[in-house]
Design an enzyme around this catalytic site. Structure first.
Site, PDB file in Angstrom:
ATOM      1  N   LEU A   1       0.836  -1.204   0.000  1.00 30.69           N
ATOM      2  CA  LEU A   1       0.000   0.000   0.000  1.00 30.69           C
ATOM      3  C   LEU A   1       0.867   1.248   0.000  1.00 30.69           C
ATOM      4  CD1 LEU A   1      -3.020   0.902   0.163  1.00 30.69           C
ATOM      5  CD2 LEU A   1      -2.635   1.217   2.609  1.00 30.69           C
TER       6      LEU A   1
ATOM      7  N   LYS B   1       4.495   1.864  -0.720  1.00 27.69           N
ATOM      8  CA  LYS B   1       5.759   1.294  -1.186  1.00 27.69           C
ATOM      9  C   LYS B   1       6.965   2.133  -0.794  1.00 27.69           C
ATOM     10  CE  LYS B   1       3.778  -1.179  -5.125  1.00 27.69           C
ATOM     11  NZ  LYS B   1       4.217  -2.534  -4.784  1.00 27.69           N
TER      12      LYS B   1
ATOM     13  N   ASN C   1      -3.325  -7.174  -9.419  1.00 28.58           N
ATOM     14  CA  ASN C   1      -2.330  -6.138  -9.699  1.00 28.58           C
ATOM     15  C   ASN C   1      -1.085  -6.765 -10.309  1.00 28.58           C
ATOM     16  OD1 ASN C   1       0.361  -5.661  -8.060  1.00 28.58           O
ATOM     17  ND2 ASN C   1      -1.024  -6.751  -6.676  1.00 28.58           N
ATOM     18  N   ARG C   2      -0.452  -5.998 -11.174  1.00 28.28           N
ATOM     19  CA  ARG C   2       0.850  -6.379 -11.729  1.00 28.28           C
ATOM     20  C   ARG C   2       1.770  -5.154 -11.682  1.00 28.28           C
ATOM     21  NH1 ARG C   2      -2.549  -7.160 -16.429  1.00 28.28           N
ATOM     22  NH2 ARG C   2      -2.501  -5.346 -17.835  1.00 28.28           N
TER      23      ARG C   2
ATOM     24  N   GLY D   1       4.632  -4.527 -10.152  1.00 27.51           N
ATOM     25  CA  GLY D   1       6.017  -4.824 -10.484  1.00 27.51           C
ATOM     26  C   GLY D   1       7.040  -4.052  -9.667  1.00 27.51           C
ATOM     27  N   PHE D   2       6.841  -3.983  -8.342  1.00 30.51           N
ATOM     28  CA  PHE D   2       7.816  -3.311  -7.459  1.00 30.51           C
ATOM     29  C   PHE D   2       8.095  -1.880  -7.928  1.00 30.51           C
ATOM     30  CE2 PHE D   2      10.190  -7.395  -5.864  1.00 30.51           C
ATOM     31  CZ  PHE D   2       9.052  -7.794  -5.195  1.00 30.51           C
TER      32      PHE D   2
ATOM     33  N   ASN E   1      11.066 -10.300   0.379  1.00 29.56           N
ATOM     34  CA  ASN E   1      10.004 -10.658  -0.566  1.00 29.56           C
ATOM     35  C   ASN E   1      10.603 -11.440  -1.728  1.00 29.56           C
ATOM     36  OD1 ASN E   1       7.839 -10.833  -2.304  1.00 29.56           O
ATOM     37  ND2 ASN E   1       7.281  -8.672  -2.182  1.00 29.56           N
TER      38      ASN E   1
ATOM     39  N   SER F   1       6.552 -12.281  -5.026  1.00 30.40           N
ATOM     40  CA  SER F   1       5.662 -11.528  -5.902  1.00 30.40           C
ATOM     41  C   SER F   1       5.622 -12.174  -7.273  1.00 30.40           C
ATOM     42  CB  SER F   1       6.138 -10.079  -6.042  1.00 30.40           C
ATOM     43  OG  SER F   1       5.409  -9.417  -7.064  1.00 30.40           O
TER      44      SER F   1
ATOM     45  N   ASN G   1       4.925 -10.591  -9.922  1.00 33.36           N
ATOM     46  CA  ASN G   1       4.983  -9.504 -10.901  1.00 33.36           C
ATOM     47  C   ASN G   1       6.396  -9.082 -11.290  1.00 33.36           C
ATOM     48  OD1 ASN G   1       2.149  -9.368 -10.901  1.00 33.36           O
ATOM     49  ND2 ASN G   1       2.203  -8.157  -9.022  1.00 33.36           N
ATOM     50  N   THR G   2       7.411  -9.784 -10.793  1.00 35.41           N
ATOM     51  CA  THR G   2       8.791  -9.618 -11.246  1.00 35.41           C
ATOM     52  C   THR G   2       9.228 -10.953 -11.810  1.00 35.41           C
ATOM     53  OG1 THR G   2       9.310  -7.907  -9.622  1.00 35.41           O
ATOM     54  CG2 THR G   2      11.163  -9.137 -10.543  1.00 35.41           C
TER      55      THR G   2
ATOM     56  N   LYS H   1       8.752 -13.783   3.055  1.00 36.15           N
ATOM     57  CA  LYS H   1       7.370 -13.811   2.546  1.00 36.15           C
ATOM     58  C   LYS H   1       7.265 -14.798   1.396  1.00 36.15           C
ATOM     59  CE  LYS H   1       3.473 -10.814   1.397  1.00 36.15           C
ATOM     60  NZ  LYS H   1       2.994  -9.417   1.370  1.00 36.15           N
TER      61      LYS H   1
ATOM     62  N   ASN I   1       1.774 -14.156  -0.092  1.00 41.06           N
ATOM     63  CA  ASN I   1       1.648 -13.104  -1.103  1.00 41.06           C
ATOM     64  C   ASN I   1       0.384 -13.354  -1.942  1.00 41.06           C
ATOM     65  OD1 ASN I   1       2.473 -10.951  -2.913  1.00 41.06           O
ATOM     66  ND2 ASN I   1       4.590 -11.392  -2.348  1.00 41.06           N
ATOM     67  N   THR I   2       0.279 -12.646  -3.062  1.00 37.49           N
ATOM     68  CA  THR I   2      -0.872 -12.814  -3.959  1.00 37.49           C
ATOM     69  C   THR I   2      -0.724 -14.087  -4.788  1.00 37.49           C
ATOM     70  OG1 THR I   2       0.221 -11.469  -5.646  1.00 37.49           O
ATOM     71  CG2 THR I   2      -1.243 -10.330  -4.109  1.00 37.49           C
TER      72      THR I   2
ATOM     73  N   GLY J   1      -7.390 -10.550  -2.001  1.00 33.89           N
ATOM     74  CA  GLY J   1      -8.762 -10.374  -1.545  1.00 33.89           C
ATOM     75  C   GLY J   1      -9.425 -11.692  -1.175  1.00 33.89           C
TER      76      GLY J   1
ATOM     77  N   GLY K   1      -6.687 -12.456   2.063  1.00 32.81           N
ATOM     78  CA  GLY K   1      -8.122 -12.704   2.082  1.00 32.81           C
ATOM     79  C   GLY K   1      -8.850 -12.280   3.333  1.00 32.81           C
TER      80      GLY K   1
END
Length: 351
Positions: free
Chosen positions: A63, A65, A110-111, A113-114, A172, A175, A177-178, A217, A246-247, A268, A297
């Site tokens: 949220l 960063k 979301n994507r 990407g840090f 982390n 993720s 997204n990387t 994580k 994580n997601t 979520g 969640g």
């Protein structure tokens, strides 16, 4: 007031609403108007990682960063706020649009990407923050263009920069997204990376005269065998804690939504079951002295209690805050308080 604010924000692009919401939160904090969003929860002290938390409910990384909104977020009543993920160098993240609401599922894809301003900017923001209330976690990652075989250098740089300022640090490696990041969870890569960081953590503790806990994580998409291998490595290396999870890259339960095809991590309500399953398996396989943070969640107090029943010592929310607002914090604290002090109870099954 939050339902009104949410109605307005949900009319905007998700990422624009994200930034506007944080600016409004800062303004409300400076103007003394945060109580309009709800009273913070009564204290519920807990001791985890040899740290004293005002309550066991925290904000997950992502949220904030860059650590630019620490004081306003802490004023909402979180027991701890985790900022980041931060990387050594600033990077823009993935192309927009890169955040998508799945409102009927209380979920987000979301994507990002840090995307962040780099560790030096985050350090400056943390140094300016007053940090009244909760504890501060800092989540660290690697730059997108850093190959995995050189990832340790990125994590080491961030670890060294944030160590004097953090109450705890989260590594982390999960993720989606990387590209390639989750490969660092493979057993040998994980042992090498976390072993290197553990050595640095101990050296930094001696240098700074304090020991800052280091957590790892993990992803919710690990197989049972992978979870067992990860638990074996993290137990051998005696990490201070694990954040689960994580997601997810799964779209189970949201397949029919128009945004289900979007690349990125899903957070979520649809994540609750899988993330709690991973949490429970980790608790069964990690040494008991390694605490777990349950995230993924949580949209109600009952969800927070389910995480605790599965083995978490602390919980975090993010997407739930977007859908429910600050009242979720107090609801989770009170639900956990009732569970703790109930005169008799059986196991609390996750929903």
């Amino acid at each position: 007031m939050y339902p009104l604010a949410r109605s307005f924000l949900f009319c905007l692009d998700a990422e624009r609403a994200h930034h506007l919401g944080l600016k409004a939160l800062d303004m409300a904090h400076r103007g003394g108007a945060l109580p309009l969003l709800g009273a913070p929860p009564a204290p519920m002290p807990v001791r985890v990682f040899d740290l004293d938390f005002p309550n066991p409910v925290g904000l997950a990384a992502g949220l904030d960063k860059n650590g630019a909104h620490i004081d306003a977020l802490m004023a909402l009543g979180f027991g701890f706020v985790e900022i980041g993920t931060v990387t050594p160098r600033a990077q823009p993240g993935n192309p927009r649009p890169r955040m998508f609401r799945l409102a009927q599922h209380q979920a987000i894809v979301n994507r990002l990407g840090f995307n962040n301003d780099g560790v030096d900017a985050l350090v400056r923001n943390v140094e300016r923050a007053q940090r009244r209330g909760g504890l501060l976690g800092i989540n660290i990652g690697k730059n997108k263009d850093t190959p995995n075989e050189e990832a340790a250098a990125d994590y080491l740089h961030c670890l060294q920069r944030v160590y004097p300022l953090a109450d705890y640090i989260t590594v982390n490696i999960s993720s989606p997204n990387t590209a390639g990041l989750r490969e660092l969870q493979e057993e040998q890569a994980l042992r090498q990376l976390i072993g290197t960081l553990r050595e640095a953590q101990e050296a930094l503790g001696a240098r700074h005269g304090k020991r800052v806990p280091m957590l790892v994580k993990l992803a919710p998409d690990l197989s049972d065998n992978d979870i067992d291998a990860v638990a074996r490595v993290l137990g051998d290396l005696a990490v201070d804690g694990v954040v689960a999870t994580n997601t997810t890259v799964s779209r189970m339960g949201v397949e029919s939504h128009r945004h289900a095809h979007e690349a990125g991590g899903l957070s979520g309500a649809p994540l609750m079951g899988q993330s709690t399953k991973v949490l429970r398996r980790l608790r069964a396989r990690l040494p008991q002295e390694i605490p777990l943070v349950g995230v993924g969640g949580i949209l109600s107090g009952a969800d927070a209690v389910a995480k605790m029943a599965a083995g978490a010592s602390l919980v975090q929310c993010y997407t739930g805050l977007i859908y429910r607002g600050p009242e979720l914090i107090g609801e989770c604290v009170e639900a956990i308080r009732r569970r703790r002090y109930a005169p008799s109870r059986g196991p609390v099954a996750p929903e």
